[in-house]
Each structure stands twice: as structure tokens, then as C-alpha cells.
Design a protein around this motif. Structure first.
Motif, PDB file in Angstrom:
ATOM      1  N   PHE A 260      -7.825  18.013   5.876  1.00  0.00           N
ATOM      2  CA  PHE A 260      -9.159  18.363   6.374  1.00  0.00           C
ATOM      3  C   PHE A 260      -9.565  19.765   5.940  1.00  0.00           C
ATOM      4  O   PHE A 260     -10.737  20.002   5.633  1.00  0.00           O
ATOM      5  N   ASP A 261      -8.620  20.682   5.900  1.00  0.00           N
ATOM      6  CA  ASP A 261      -8.921  22.047   5.467  1.00  0.00           C
ATOM      7  C   ASP A 261      -9.422  22.067   4.023  1.00  0.00           C
ATOM      8  O   ASP A 261     -10.396  22.744   3.693  1.00  0.00           O
ATOM      9  N   LEU A 262      -8.752  21.312   3.155  1.00  0.00           N
ATOM     10  CA  LEU A 262      -9.169  21.274   1.753  1.00  0.00           C
ATOM     11  C   LEU A 262     -10.513  20.580   1.588  1.00  0.00           C
ATOM     12  O   LEU A 262     -11.325  20.979   0.753  1.00  0.00           O
ATOM     13  N   ILE A 263     -10.766  19.533   2.387  1.00  0.00           N
ATOM     14  CA  ILE A 263     -12.064  18.859   2.334  1.00  0.00           C
ATOM     15  C   ILE A 263     -13.164  19.800   2.793  1.00  0.00           C
ATOM     16  O   ILE A 263     -14.233  19.876   2.173  1.00  0.00           O
ATOM     17  N   LEU A 264     -12.926  20.540   3.866  1.00  0.00           N
ATOM     18  CA  LEU A 264     -13.909  21.496   4.376  1.00  0.00           C
ATOM     19  C   LEU A 264     -14.195  22.588   3.341  1.00  0.00           C
ATOM     20  O   LEU A 264     -15.366  22.888   3.043  1.00  0.00           O
TER      21      LEU A 264
ATOM     22  N   LEU B 117     -18.700  23.126  -3.037  1.00  0.00           N
ATOM     23  CA  LEU B 117     -19.629  22.212  -3.701  1.00  0.00           C
ATOM     24  C   LEU B 117     -21.079  22.508  -3.313  1.00  0.00           C
ATOM     25  O   LEU B 117     -21.958  22.550  -4.188  1.00  0.00           O
ATOM     26  N   ILE B 118     -21.324  22.747  -2.033  1.00  0.00           N
ATOM     27  CA  ILE B 118     -22.675  23.101  -1.586  1.00  0.00           C
ATOM     28  C   ILE B 118     -23.115  24.419  -2.228  1.00  0.00           C
ATOM     29  O   ILE B 118     -24.266  24.564  -2.652  1.00  0.00           O
ATOM     30  N   THR B 119     -22.209  25.370  -2.326  1.00  0.00           N
ATOM     31  CA  THR B 119     -22.534  26.646  -2.966  1.00  0.00           C
ATOM     32  C   THR B 119     -22.871  26.462  -4.442  1.00  0.00           C
ATOM     33  O   THR B 119     -23.839  27.056  -4.946  1.00  0.00           O
TER      34      THR B 119
ATOM     35  N   ALA C 106     -19.592  28.799   0.952  1.00  0.00           N
ATOM     36  CA  ALA C 106     -18.216  28.974   0.460  1.00  0.00           C
ATOM     37  C   ALA C 106     -17.499  30.081   1.224  1.00  0.00           C
ATOM     38  O   ALA C 106     -16.308  29.952   1.533  1.00  0.00           O
ATOM     39  N   ILE C 107     -18.208  31.156   1.551  1.00  0.00           N
ATOM     40  CA  ILE C 107     -17.581  32.262   2.285  1.00  0.00           C
ATOM     41  C   ILE C 107     -17.204  31.829   3.696  1.00  0.00           C
ATOM     42  O   ILE C 107     -16.100  32.115   4.174  1.00  0.00           O
ATOM     43  N   ILE C 108     -18.097  31.109   4.381  1.00  0.00           N
ATOM     44  CA  ILE C 108     -17.817  30.658   5.754  1.00  0.00           C
ATOM     45  C   ILE C 108     -16.672  29.656   5.762  1.00  0.00           C
ATOM     46  O   ILE C 108     -15.753  29.745   6.587  1.00  0.00           O
ATOM     47  N   CYS C 109     -16.685  28.680   4.849  1.00  0.00           N
ATOM     48  CA  CYS C 109     -15.600  27.692   4.808  1.00  0.00           C
ATOM     49  C   CYS C 109     -14.274  28.338   4.427  1.00  0.00           C
ATOM     50  O   CYS C 109     -13.228  27.974   4.949  1.00  0.00           O
TER      51      CYS C 109
END
Length: 104
Positions: free
Chosen positions: A22-26, A32-34, A56-59
Motif C-alpha cells: 500500500f505504501d508503494l501504491i500511495l 503519477l499525479i505530479t 509527490a511531496i505529501i505522499c
């Protein structure tokens, strides 16, 4: 026959010894969104650049490993569960009779 279990046996269940799936997916979804935002939005000002890079920074901050917990996301989940669950803890030990009186 004494068996010694190493303290880091949980790390064998993690990807690279640090991440859950889940960590890698998050983190991957944040990156990807970034990348999509970088391709779509023009980076004309500093504020737009900060907004575009923020997923990307928040995730990355959420999946950053820290001592005594798995990561920041784990701390936030545990804090939420602590604040939303019942705060009155009832004793259920070995001497508790579930409200039944015993005859002496």
C-alpha cells in the motif's frame, strides 16, 4: 533446542525491508499525479510549481519510515483510531467475573 528469533523479522515481509504494498501504491499514485500535473499545467509562478509538486511531496512524507512506527501514515491512522474509539477501558483481567458475585 533454543531458537532465537531476530528482532527484525517483520522486515522480511516488507518490500525492500521498508515498504508495504500500500505504501508503494500511495507513493506511486502521488508521483503519477505530479507527472500528469507537470505535463498539463504551465509552471509560470512559484505557487503553481508548489501546487504541482505537492502530491509527490505529501505522499513521500506519508510513507517516510520513522523509528518505533512504520511510517507517518501509520501514526496518523493510530492517532485517528485513538481519538475516535471509546476512551473508557474496562478491566477484563483474570480476576474479573463479568459482574457476577461469587459466594464466599
Amino acid at each position: 533446542m533454543n531458537y532465537l528469533i531476530p528482532a527484525n523479522t517483520k522486515k522480511g515481509q516488507l518490500i525492500l525491508g521498508i515498504f508495504r504494498p500500500f505504501d508503494l501504491i500511495l507513493f506511486g499514485s502521488g508521483v503519477l499525479i505530479t507527472i500528469i500535473f507537470l505535463a498539463i499545467m504551465p509552471l509560470s509562478s512559484t505557487w503553481v510549481t508548489i501546487i504541482v509538486l505537492s502530491p509527490a511531496i505529501i505522499c513521500g512524507f506519508l510513507v517516510m519510515p520513522i523509528p518505533y512506527y512504520h511510517n507517518i501514515l501509520n501514526i496518523i491512522i493510530e492517532l485517528y483510531e485513538f481519538l475516535t474509539n471509546r476512551q473508557t477501558y474496562r478491566w477484563r483481567g483474570w480476576c474479573y467475573k463479568n459482574g457476577k458475585k461469587t459466594k464466599n
